[in-house]
Design an enzyme around this catalytic site. Structure first.
Site, short mmCIF file in Angstrom:
data_model
loop_
_atom_site.label_atom_id
_atom_site.label_comp_id
_atom_site.label_asym_id
_atom_site.label_seq_id
_atom_site.Cartn_x
_atom_site.Cartn_y
_atom_site.Cartn_z
N ASP A 104 -13.29 -8.08 -19.92
CA ASP A 104 -13.79 -7.12 -20.65
C ASP A 104 -13.35 -6.45 -21.92
O ASP A 104 -13.98 -6.29 -22.88
CB ASP A 104 -13.97 -5.75 -19.59
CG ASP A 104 -12.59 -5.63 -19.01
OD1 ASP A 104 -11.60 -6.00 -19.70
OD2 ASP A 104 -12.60 -4.42 -18.31
N ARG A 452 -9.77 8.00 -24.66
CA ARG A 452 -8.73 8.27 -25.25
C ARG A 452 -9.20 8.48 -26.66
O ARG A 452 -10.28 7.86 -27.15
CB ARG A 452 -7.75 7.12 -25.12
CG ARG A 452 -7.08 6.99 -23.66
CD ARG A 452 -5.88 6.27 -23.88
NE ARG A 452 -5.05 6.70 -22.65
CZ ARG A 452 -4.40 6.00 -21.95
NH1 ARG A 452 -4.15 4.75 -22.27
NH2 ARG A 452 -3.67 6.56 -20.89
N SER A 650 5.06 2.54 -21.26
CA SER A 650 4.25 1.91 -20.41
C SER A 650 5.13 0.96 -19.75
O SER A 650 6.33 1.03 -19.72
CB SER A 650 3.44 1.32 -21.03
OG SER A 650 3.93 0.06 -21.74
N ARG A 652 4.75 -2.02 -19.45
CA ARG A 652 4.90 -3.52 -19.77
C ARG A 652 5.93 -4.21 -19.64
O ARG A 652 7.07 -3.87 -20.01
CB ARG A 652 4.83 -3.24 -21.39
CG ARG A 652 4.40 -4.41 -22.34
CD ARG A 652 4.31 -4.00 -23.68
NE ARG A 652 3.18 -2.85 -23.82
CZ ARG A 652 3.24 -2.11 -24.97
NH1 ARG A 652 4.01 -2.25 -25.88
NH2 ARG A 652 2.26 -1.23 -24.96
FE1 SF4 Z 1 -12.11 -0.43 -21.40
FE2 SF4 Z 1 -11.77 1.75 -22.73
FE3 SF4 Z 1 -12.01 1.65 -19.96
FE4 SF4 Z 1 -9.98 0.96 -21.03
S1 SF4 Z 1 -10.68 2.93 -21.32
S2 SF4 Z 1 -11.14 -0.13 -19.43
S3 SF4 Z 1 -10.51 0.15 -22.87
S4 SF4 Z 1 -13.79 0.93 -21.62
#
Ligand code: SF4
Length: 766
Positions: A104, A452, A650, A652
């Site tokens: 995605d 965000r 994060s 990470r």
């Molecule tokens: Fe995708 Fe945005 Fe959802 Fe993150 S916040 S999973 S980038 S749609």
């Protein structure tokens, strides 16, 4: 009604009998008559050993570390790469828990769904091929590009009341809309679950949010979380689970609850959850998961899926939904919340642009059937008044299921008739995958229903101000093009006179059921691992590289670490972003050699006060990654001295993998961020804490450092957590610095074997 066939729910029904049995054991360990919140019930029922985690006096929440057994893992295409590369180093034949991969994040929005998808598949072919081959080999469900966004697909297919799931993405908590705990983690944590290694979590505090009243008019679940983000701020949920309760909860749709849980990530919450409700039950049935609903009904009757009467929260916030008005949050931070009625003066006061430049709806946050049908009701009204969207109006469906259903029910054609462009079922503009040629470098304001709004997140333009709102408000504003327009009170002039919207309305679930759409995107359920599958990684790839297991830093598997030089002293704040930058480097997430070129490139050298500078073994100044490479080329192990809260940010894992890749063996800190400290141990780097923080300045670049007393820690005979460091200056002067270690028994083995994964693999082969 469901027009979807009833799914085989064997692998997606939570193991309720086992969870209830564990919860029973938990109640025997806890003080008599303890009242548990829902979040505690779900967490504690997933404990591997309740005795070990809960027995004894003292607080649990905020204090104890829980060793948990998650039920499932979900990974998105960007973060799945390193998670799978790490998993491969264990050489296990299959995953210990059901898992899924979702393509995605790598789909770029440019002209529209079909062409964007074709182009993005070509551009990212090697990554998708790798992910698919790994999925096939290890029996992971692989959701192809075009299938939709990880969190929407999880909600539609895998989420279930009472489940504990890890996901390699910050908005994994979206699945909390179905009354479970879904937690966003780094790849190394996901690998814990995939390899049946205890997954450790510090028992979170629980914030209770009591909902009373009923949403009115234009107010939506999105407005609730926008309002709460303003109250709690981006740090208010850190180390906490947000648990909603009260009479206002059952009236909310399951997908509305998912929106609220999704954006709990914006206040830093570990996750969010809700008690099981009739709306959740209906959603499960509508998405072909009747058997899960029936099992959840039975578990709920045994008291599992809601808090005990009288359970106590660490704090309680009460929100009266009847008083909630639509909010717009931003710019540049999701916690700057402004009620719609004051938004116009907010823009004036701050001299922000008042003209809307683009309107975007959908994403994993707000693309449910309910969202789309309410948005379509606004579009219908505008269309009847002869209006079209005044600005680019982009719609991102969260999944193929949503896209196909919205198309079947005519909602898509309604939106297109007023000027909307429907993008691919993917993240697209939400994560900077938006090729936008207008407004480059200019101040401009967009409205989105996303979650965000950090600078440059959407179109790469630092000056684009993204205001977050409900999809209904975004859509209504698109017809005015004016950010000062208040659709609840103002009118838009048309040739036939002023036009005013009536509040939106819609259906929670599609009246004639969901349509599955193009099934070729979806995996076959519960795929069987195919061990003969070749993992698709080209040796000439610049984006993917097989991860070679790290060797142990100890001669003969134990003893003291070899003496090593201090490579540099890092000054001040050093987050995982400083250690392994994101942005353009993201494309190398699956290629450790290439991404390591960014190691600590924004860190400050305490001795020279310069950024990205260190002195190599020949006394030459170079960049930090080049200096590390020079040490590695000479086979010289090295260590770092770092400041307070090293590795915050994060989870990470690259921030631990990269220094290890270049030969880092030890990091001595004034203090560590907990997750990063664990990640260092997982990769076989020894983290030590200065006993006296002032000793930070005593070790300088090129000093030779020798551990003293580590041998006894490694063989289990040490009676103290103190490890001494003998420091020899280039002048020959010697001194001793006291540090302490935080290694558990398991973690000692990780170090001995060179990494946690080496240890896990070795144990599995025994
Ligand atoms: Fe995708 Fe945005 Fe959802 Fe993150 S916040 S999973 S980038 S749609």
């Amino acid at each position: 009604p469901s027009t979807l066939p009833i799914k085989d729910c064997t692998s997606i029904t939570p193991p309720y009998p086992r969870l209830l049995e564990t919860l029973e054991k938990v109640r025997n360990v806890l003080p008599k008559k303890s009242k548990l919140t829902l979040a505690e019930k779900i967490l504690y029922s997933h404990l591997r050993n309740p005795e070990e985690s809960l027995r004894g006096k003292g607080k649990i929440r905020g204090e104890r570390y829980l060793k948990l057994r998650p039920d499932r893992v979900a990974m998105q295409d960007a973060s799945a790469q390193m998670a799978l590369l790490q998993f491969m180093t264990c050489k296990l034949p299959s995953c210990a828990v059901p898992a899924s991969i979702h393509c995605d994040h790598l789909i770029q929005a440019q002209t529209g769904a079909a062409s964007d998808l074709t182009r993005s598949i070509e551009t990212n072919k090697e990554v998708f091929d790798f992910l698919e081959s790994a999925a096939q080999k290890y029996g992971i469900e692989f959701w192809r590009p075009g299938s939709g966004i990880i969190h929407q697909i999880v909600l539609e297919n895998y989420a279930a009341p009472g489940l504990l799931m890890l996901g390699t993405d910050s908005h994994t908590p979206n699945a909390g809309g179905l009354g479970m705990l879904a937690i966003g983690v780094g790849g190394a944590d996901a690998v814990d679950a995939l390899t049946d290694t205890p997954w450790e979590l510090k028992a979170p505090m629980i914030t209770g949010v009591k909902l009373t009243g009923q949403l009115q008019g234009w107010a939506t679940p999105k407005d609730l979380i926008l309002h709460l983000a303003g109250k709690l701020t981006v740090r208010g949920g850190t180390g906490r689970i947000i648990e909603y309760f009260g009479p206002g909860v059952p009236a909310q749709s399951c997908t509305g609850l998912a929106t609220i849980a999704n954006m709990g990530a914006e206040v830093g919450a570990t996750t969010s959850t809700f008690p099981y409700s009739d709306n959740m039950r209906q959603y499960l049935h509508a998405t072909g998961r009747g058997p899960v609903a029936e099992a959840a009904d039975a578990a709920a009757k045994k008291g599992f899926l809601s808090a005990d009467e009288g359970a106590e929260y660490d704090e309680v916030i009460e929100i009266n939904l009847s008083e909630l008005e639509p909010h717009l949050n931003g710019p540049f931070t999701p916690d700057l919340a402004t009620p719609l009625s004051s938004f116009s003066s907010f823009l004036n006061d701050n001299k922000y642009p008042t003209t809307l430049s683009s309107a975007l709806i959908g994403s994993c946050t707000n693309s449910s059937y309910e969202d789309m049908s309410r948005v379509a009701s606004i579009a219908e009204q505008a269309k009847a008044a002869g209006l079209k969207s005044k600005v680019p109006f982009l719609v991102t469906p969260g999944s193929e299921l949503i896209r196909a259903t919205v198309e079947k029910d005519g909602l898509q054609s309604t939106l297109e008739s007023v000027g909307a462009t429907v993008l691919a079922n993917a993240c697209g503009p939400c994560i900077g995958q938006w090729k936008r040629d207008e407004h480059k470098g200019e101040d401009n304001a967009i409205l989105t229903s996303f979650n965000r709004n950090f600078k440059a997140r959407n179109d790469g333009n630092l000056k684009t101000m993204n205001f977050l709102a409900s999809p209904e408000i975004v859509t209504a504003m698109a017809f005015s093009g004016d950010l000062k327009f208040n659709p609840t009170t103002d009118s838009i002039s048309t040739p036939n006179g002023p036009f005013k919207f009536t509040p939106p309305s819609g259906d929670r679930l599609p009246p004639t059921g969901y349509s599955a759409g193009d099934l070729s995107y979806a995996p076959s359920p519960s795929p069987v691992p195919q061990p003969q599958t070749e993992i698709a990684i080209s040796p000439s790839s610049t984006r993917l590289e097989i991860l070679e297991p790290f060797g142990t830093n100890f001669a003969n598997g134990a003893g003291e670490l070899p003496s090593m030089r201090c490579l540099m002293r890092v000054k001040g704040k050093c987050t995982t972003d400083h250690i392994s930058a994101a942005g353009a480097w993201l494309k190398y997430k699956g290629h450790l050699s290439n991404i390591s070129e960014n190691t600590l490139m924004t860190a400050v050298n305490d001795e020279s006060d310069s950024i990205n500078k260190a002195i190599d073994l020949e006394g030459k100044e170079d960049t930090i990654p080049n200096t590390m490479k020079a040490y590695k080329a000479k086979n010289e192990p090295w260590m770092l001295v770092v400041d307070d809260n090293y590795g915050e940010g994060s989870a990470r894992e690259h921030a631990a993998l990269q220094p290890r890749f270049y030969g880092g063996a030890m990091i001595v800190a004034r203090s560590f961020a907990r997750i990063h400290e664990t990640n260092l141990k997982k990769q076989g780097i020894l983290p030590l804490w200065f006993l006296n923080k002032a000793d930070y300045s005593k070790i300088s670049a090129h000093d030779v450092v020798q551990t003293k007393g580590l041998e006894k820690v490694m063989d289990g005979t040490s009676t103290t957590d103190v490890v001494l460091l003998e420091v020899t200056k280039p002048t020959g002067e010697k001194m001793v610095v006291e540090t302490r270690h935080t290694l558990s028994k398991d973690q000692i083995e990780w170090l001995r074997y060179g990494s946690a994964l080496n240890y896990i693999g070795a144990m599995a082969r025994q």
